[in-house]
Design an enzyme around this catalytic site. Structure first.
Site, PDB file in Angstrom:
ATOM      1  N   CYS A   2       9.049  -3.141  15.758  1.00 50.37           N
ATOM      2  CA  CYS A   2       9.875  -2.945  16.341  1.00 50.37           C
ATOM      3  C   CYS A   2      10.581  -4.608  17.504  1.00 50.37           C
ATOM      4  O   CYS A   2       9.559  -5.102  18.216  1.00 50.37           O
ATOM      5  CB  CYS A   2      10.700  -2.104  17.796  1.00 50.37           C
ATOM      6  SG  CYS A   2      10.575  -1.030  16.840  1.00 50.37           S
ATOM      7  N   ARG A  28       8.133  -9.325  11.689  1.00 44.40           N
ATOM      8  CA  ARG A  28       6.648  -8.366  12.657  1.00 44.40           C
ATOM      9  C   ARG A  28       6.840  -6.543  11.591  1.00 44.40           C
ATOM     10  O   ARG A  28       6.946  -5.371  11.863  1.00 44.40           O
ATOM     11  CB  ARG A  28       7.811  -7.865  13.924  1.00 44.40           C
ATOM     12  CG  ARG A  28       7.372  -8.529  15.033  1.00 44.40           C
ATOM     13  CD  ARG A  28       7.731  -8.757  16.077  1.00 44.40           C
ATOM     14  NE  ARG A  28       7.378  -7.294  17.105  1.00 44.40           N
ATOM     15  CZ  ARG A  28       6.542  -7.584  17.506  1.00 44.40           C
ATOM     16  NH1 ARG A  28       6.053  -8.326  18.569  1.00 44.40           N
ATOM     17  NH2 ARG A  28       6.346  -6.286  18.453  1.00 44.40           N
ATOM     18  N   TRP A  79      11.666  -0.406  13.779  1.00 43.73           N
ATOM     19  CA  TRP A  79      10.349   0.199  12.662  1.00 43.73           C
ATOM     20  C   TRP A  79      10.969   1.637  13.403  1.00 43.73           C
ATOM     21  O   TRP A  79      10.364   1.793  13.879  1.00 43.73           O
ATOM     22  CB  TRP A  79       9.707  -0.173  13.000  1.00 43.73           C
ATOM     23  CG  TRP A  79       8.341  -0.042  11.845  1.00 43.73           C
ATOM     24  CD1 TRP A  79       8.455  -1.475  10.402  1.00 43.73           C
ATOM     25  CD2 TRP A  79       7.094   0.056  11.360  1.00 43.73           C
ATOM     26  NE1 TRP A  79       7.486  -0.870   9.795  1.00 43.73           N
ATOM     27  CE2 TRP A  79       6.771  -0.271  10.336  1.00 43.73           C
ATOM     28  CE3 TRP A  79       6.655   1.095  12.329  1.00 43.73           C
ATOM     29  CZ2 TRP A  79       5.684   1.289   9.863  1.00 43.73           C
ATOM     30  CZ3 TRP A  79       5.541   2.694  11.620  1.00 43.73           C
ATOM     31  CH2 TRP A  79       4.997   1.574  10.790  1.00 43.73           C
ATOM     32  N   ASN A 105      10.861  -0.192  22.492  1.00 45.66           N
ATOM     33  CA  ASN A 105       9.607   0.022  21.574  1.00 45.66           C
ATOM     34  C   ASN A 105       8.539   0.746  22.062  1.00 45.66           C
ATOM     35  O   ASN A 105       8.482   1.006  23.718  1.00 45.66           O
ATOM     36  CB  ASN A 105       9.085  -1.176  21.111  1.00 45.66           C
ATOM     37  CG  ASN A 105       9.937  -2.666  20.914  1.00 45.66           C
ATOM     38  OD1 ASN A 105      11.353  -2.235  20.339  1.00 45.66           O
ATOM     39  ND2 ASN A 105       8.778  -3.682  20.913  1.00 45.66           N
ATOM     40  N   GLY A 106       8.626   1.584  21.129  1.00 48.00           N
ATOM     41  CA  GLY A 106       7.224   3.056  22.042  1.00 48.00           C
ATOM     42  C   GLY A 106       7.650   4.468  21.678  1.00 48.00           C
ATOM     43  O   GLY A 106       8.744   4.224  20.685  1.00 48.00           O
ATOM     44  N   GLU A 473     -11.928  -7.358   2.652  1.00 52.97           N
ATOM     45  CA  GLU A 473     -10.342  -8.024   2.465  1.00 52.97           C
ATOM     46  C   GLU A 473      -9.827  -8.170   1.694  1.00 52.97           C
ATOM     47  O   GLU A 473      -8.509  -8.037   1.790  1.00 52.97           O
ATOM     48  CB  GLU A 473     -11.335  -8.678   3.803  1.00 52.97           C
ATOM     49  CG  GLU A 473      -9.981  -9.736   3.701  1.00 52.97           C
ATOM     50  CD  GLU A 473      -8.451  -9.895   5.174  1.00 52.97           C
ATOM     51  OE1 GLU A 473      -8.383  -8.901   5.296  1.00 52.97           O
ATOM     52  OE2 GLU A 473      -7.847 -10.802   5.385  1.00 52.97           O
ATOM     53  N   LYS A 477      -5.840  -7.419   0.590  1.00 58.89           N
ATOM     54  CA  LYS A 477      -4.533  -8.863   1.228  1.00 58.89           C
ATOM     55  C   LYS A 477      -4.012  -8.533  -0.098  1.00 58.89           C
ATOM     56  O   LYS A 477      -2.575  -8.202  -0.042  1.00 58.89           O
ATOM     57  CB  LYS A 477      -5.425  -9.719   0.929  1.00 58.89           C
ATOM     58  CG  LYS A 477      -6.159 -10.502   2.090  1.00 58.89           C
ATOM     59  CD  LYS A 477      -4.625 -11.394   2.475  1.00 58.89           C
ATOM     60  CE  LYS A 477      -4.586  -9.871   4.055  1.00 58.89           C
ATOM     61  NZ  LYS A 477      -5.381  -9.908   5.031  1.00 58.89           N
ATOM     62  N   GLU A 480      -2.155  -4.636  -0.277  1.00 56.63           N
ATOM     63  CA  GLU A 480      -0.600  -4.396   0.827  1.00 56.63           C
ATOM     64  C   GLU A 480      -0.097  -5.743   0.425  1.00 56.63           C
ATOM     65  O   GLU A 480       0.961  -4.997   0.747  1.00 56.63           O
ATOM     66  CB  GLU A 480      -1.176  -5.179   2.099  1.00 56.63           C
ATOM     67  CG  GLU A 480      -1.235  -6.489   2.666  1.00 56.63           C
ATOM     68  CD  GLU A 480      -1.820  -6.834   4.247  1.00 56.63           C
ATOM     69  OE1 GLU A 480      -0.740  -6.286   5.015  1.00 56.63           O
ATOM     70  OE2 GLU A 480      -3.162  -7.233   4.321  1.00 56.63           O
ATOM     71  N   HIS A 496     -22.899   4.803  -7.391  1.00 57.83           N
ATOM     72  CA  HIS A 496     -22.532   5.853  -7.045  1.00 57.83           C
ATOM     73  C   HIS A 496     -20.995   6.880  -7.034  1.00 57.83           C
ATOM     74  O   HIS A 496     -20.826   7.977  -5.790  1.00 57.83           O
ATOM     75  CB  HIS A 496     -23.115   6.287  -4.833  1.00 57.83           C
ATOM     76  CG  HIS A 496     -24.782   4.978  -5.330  1.00 57.83           C
ATOM     77  ND1 HIS A 496     -25.559   6.531  -5.460  1.00 57.83           N
ATOM     78  CD2 HIS A 496     -25.107   4.196  -4.889  1.00 57.83           C
ATOM     79  CE1 HIS A 496     -26.725   5.503  -5.403  1.00 57.83           C
ATOM     80  NE2 HIS A 496     -26.600   4.552  -4.998  1.00 57.83           N
ATOM     81  N   LYS A 590       4.314  -6.764  11.249  1.00 57.53           N
ATOM     82  CA  LYS A 590       3.132  -7.742  11.388  1.00 57.53           C
ATOM     83  C   LYS A 590       2.357  -7.287  12.788  1.00 57.53           C
ATOM     84  O   LYS A 590       1.021  -7.298  13.093  1.00 57.53           O
ATOM     85  CB  LYS A 590       3.837  -8.678  12.298  1.00 57.53           C
ATOM     86  CG  LYS A 590       2.899 -10.031  12.838  1.00 57.53           C
ATOM     87  CD  LYS A 590       2.323 -10.127  11.160  1.00 57.53           C
ATOM     88  CE  LYS A 590       0.846 -11.185  12.252  1.00 57.53           C
ATOM     89  NZ  LYS A 590      -0.300 -11.145  10.620  1.00 57.53           N
TER      90      LYS A 590
HETATM   91  O1  M6R Z   1      -2.509  -7.991  15.194  1.00 50.56           O
HETATM   92  P1  M6R Z   1      -4.250  -7.883  14.689  1.00 50.56           P
HETATM   93  O2  M6R Z   1      -5.035  -8.705  14.656  1.00 50.56           O
HETATM   94  O3  M6R Z   1      -4.871  -7.217  15.936  1.00 50.56           O
HETATM   95  O4  M6R Z   1      -4.328  -6.825  13.656  1.00 50.56           O
HETATM   96  C1  M6R Z   1      -5.096  -5.619  13.045  1.00 50.56           C
HETATM   97  C2  M6R Z   1      -3.833  -5.129  11.991  1.00 50.56           C
HETATM   98  O5  M6R Z   1      -3.320  -4.830  12.009  1.00 50.56           O
HETATM   99  C3  M6R Z   1      -3.998  -6.179  10.831  1.00 50.56           C
HETATM  100  O6  M6R Z   1      -5.066  -7.485  10.589  1.00 50.56           O
HETATM  101  C4  M6R Z   1      -3.249  -5.635   9.926  1.00 50.56           C
HETATM  102  O7  M6R Z   1      -4.576  -5.274   8.603  1.00 50.56           O
HETATM  103  C5  M6R Z   1      -2.994  -6.937   8.559  1.00 50.56           C
HETATM  104  N1  M6R Z   1      -1.363  -6.604   7.470  1.00 50.56           N
HETATM  105  C6  M6R Z   1      -3.809  -7.634   7.388  1.00 50.56           C
HETATM  106  O8  M6R Z   1      -4.001  -7.858   6.814  1.00 50.56           O
END
Ligand code: M6R
Length: 595
Positions: A2, A28, A79, A105-106, A473, A477, A480, A496, A590
């Site tokens: 949020c 975000r 959110w 928020n929360g 990683e 990418k 997501e 395996h 985000k």
């Molecule tokens: O702000 P942070 O680096 O702590 O965030 C951690 C993850 O939420 C963040 O890296 C998330 O996995 C991304 N969407 C990946 O691209």
């Protein structure tokens, strides 16, 4: 998650400004939004009243022209957690008399009990949210107390990690309090702002104060007072200057923030190579004196931790543990005064990281943070902090913050082995390699591949040693933002299990370095090829097993940097092929501030 934005001051038509503030928080992630404004008394026909507009979906081209002029307003991007994505559930929420508007928020953990009591007291609820409970509780408390006292009492009645911001049509003030979720106050001339994220303040001011946990702010046109919510006493505070450039919040000539941020990467690495303080004596002694070291992060940052573990082992011959933030609680029993936690986070607000790190600190562990946001919760909590220096990162898919994290870790590993200049040299070579990757002819090649494989349902990425976390990683990418199922696999693990899924034309990306793991990784590539896999090599070696070759330079352990950049670009172009928005993937935010 949020987003919060609020304004009090001398501007008189601020609903559009608050909407602009919310737009800058769009990155975000959110599913509905709302703005509430106290109408100016100057307009007798409108009366002193709170007007609001709430909508589901993205702000897009929407406006708030229907809202009257005012110089006190709050806005929110939601959110969804408690209750679906509906207009009623969007914030701001108002009390029964529509005198108070509140955003949040929360998660209020005790909201069911509170709601029962409020319902018994005849409060009428319009939404399914936990937030609406807070505004009715504030209304209830305001019957006997001043707005400020009632706000303080209300916040203290909430269980869980929350940030709330409220306005009252009768009062010329914004009240805000936080525990867990971030809030930052911006200072202007005869005006003040509040936001959940400093990036929203950048167009207005760089002069900020990050509210601490258990603090409440009383924000007026010309003053800001900070109160400790436990003692109700005023506390002194020091403002900070944001070090981000306003232009870093702008998209410039680029189509999306993600591609802009990919292009920022050579400069980020270059800056780290030349200016990073990771090799300083106190950081090195913190590491050398620790009896056990844990690298901890979430999502992409957790993969940076695994890369760090491999780099420390390979370069500095130092053993460290790598852990995922949300799984770290279980390790807390091993943590003591001699432990060092190296916490990695772009936002510095990821709750799955903050919580276990806070507990480790309570057990006496030292905290070294690599964090991108100055003044964030992790930044303030850490004993030693290193700013990643990636600049504002807006795309949900983290790119330059990841590259920044592993550049720092590579340099640190070399510094621990008293070879810092060698680390710097490798980083500068990585800068050159990435600049070449970003040249049009190489991008064309990546786009061609994206076009070819964009309709596939699975993509596998394999790597060994240092390149296994890079494969995780790369897969993250891809999945997501393009929504293609992608899996990073330790090359040696193929047989395996995952190999069973490789069939004719399955795209199989091979991260192939030129080092002691080359022969084994190539053997694994052959195994996939033998099952019909379409083998894509990201490597400095153009081997015959590859059906499609994406070249990078051979720069020792720093090869991991250009490899990751190529995979980021592939993910980006796959997403464009599928006509999706790479900056705002579905269901993701985000900054993840709820557990
Ligand atoms: O702000 P942070 O680096 O702590 O965030 C951690 C993850 O939420 C963040 O890296 C998330 O996995 C991304 N969407 C990946 O691209």
């Amino acid at each position: 998650m949020c987003g919060v934005f609020g304004y009090i001051g001398n501007k008189t038509n601020i609903a559009p400004l608050v909407l602009e503030g919310l737009k800058s928080l769009e990155y975000r992630g959110y599913d509905s939004w709302g703005v509430a404004v106290v109408a100016l008394n100057l307009q007798p026909e409108i009366k002193n009243k709170i007007y609001f507009k709430k909508r589901i979906g993205k702000i897009g081209g929407a406006n708030v022209d229907s809202l009257p002029a005012g110089s006190l307003a709050i806005g929110h991007t939601r959110w969804a957690t408690h209750g679906g994505v509906t207009r009623e559930n969007a914030h701001p929420h108002l009390d029964c008399t529509e005198s108070i508007a509140l955003i949040h928020n929360g998660i209020v953990e005790n909201y069911i009990d509170l709601k029962k009591e409020l319902l018994a007291g005849n409060h009428v609820f319009k939404s399914e949210t936990d937030t609406e409970v807070i505004v009715h509780l504030l209304e209830e408390n305001s019957r006997k107390l001043s707005f400020e006292e009632a706000f303080l009492k209300t916040f203290n009645q909430l269980e869980g990690l929350n940030a709330i911001v409220a306005i009252d049509k009768k009062e010329r003030v914004i009240l805000a309090a936080r525990k867990g979720s971030p809030l930052v106050i911006g200072f202007g001339k005869n005006e003040h702002f509040i936001a959940s994220d400093p990036s929203a303040l950048l167009p207005f001011t760089k002069d900020v104060y990050f509210l601490e946990d258990d603090q409440m702010a009383i924000i007026k046109d010309d003053s800001v007072k900070i109160i400790n919510i436990n003692s109700a006493k005023e506390v002194k505070f020091l403002k900070q200057m944001l070090d981000w450039d306003v232009s870093s919040a702008e998209i410039g000539e680029f189509e999306h923030f993600m591609i802009k941020e990919i292009y920022d990467q050579p400069a980020v690495i270059h800056d780290i190579a030349n200016n990073a303080i990771v090799g300083s004596d106190n950081i090195l002694s913190l590491i050398n004196e620790a009896e056990d070291i844990y690298l901890v992060g979430c999502g992409t940052a957790s993969y940076a931790c695994l890369v760090g573990k491999a780099l420390f082992s390979k370069i500095a011959k130092k053993q460290v543990h790598a852990a995922i933030g949300s799984e770290f609680e279980d390790q807390l029993k091993f943590i003591n005064k001699k432990s060092l936690i190296i916490a990695l986070s772009q936002s510095g607000e990821t709750i799955d990281l903050l919580e276990p790190v806070r507990k480790a600190q309570q057990k006496g562990a030292k905290i070294l943070a690599f964090v991108n946001v100055l003044g964030s919760s992790l930044f303030r909590m850490a004993d030693e902090k290193i700013l990643i220096g990636a600049g504002l990162e807006k795309a949900v898919a983290s790119t330059k913050a990841f590259i920044g994290k592993i550049s720092h870790l590579l340099l640190l590993a070399y510094a621990l082995d008293k070879r810092k200049s060698q680390g710097q040299r490798l980083l500068l070579e990585a800068v050159e390699s990435i600049r070449i990757i970003l040249q049009e002819k190489n991008l064309k090649n990546i786009k061609k591949l994206a076009h070819k494989i964009s309709n596939e349902k699975d993509i596998f990425v394999i790597g060994r040693g240092l390149y296994f976390p890079a494969s995780l990683e790369a897969a993250l990418k891809i999945k997501e933002i393009s929504y293609i199922h992608a899996e990073g696999v330790a090359a040696g693990e193929l047989k395996h299990g995952p190999l069973a899924l490789v069939e004719k034309d399955t795209p199989c990306i091979v991260l192939l370095p030129d080092d002691e793991t080359t022969a084994l990784t190539l053997a694994n590539a052959m195994e996939m090829k033998a099952r019909g896999g379409y083998i894509i090599g990201i490597s400095s070696i153009n081997h015959g097993v590859f059906d499609f070759y994406l070249p990078i330079a051979n720069i020792g352990e720093a090869s991991v940097l250009p490899m990751v950049v190529v995979s980021q670009l592939l993910a980006y172009y796959l997403t464009l092929e599928k006509k999706l928005d790479p900056d705002k993937p579905r269901n993701l935010a985000k900054s993840v501030t709820v557990r």
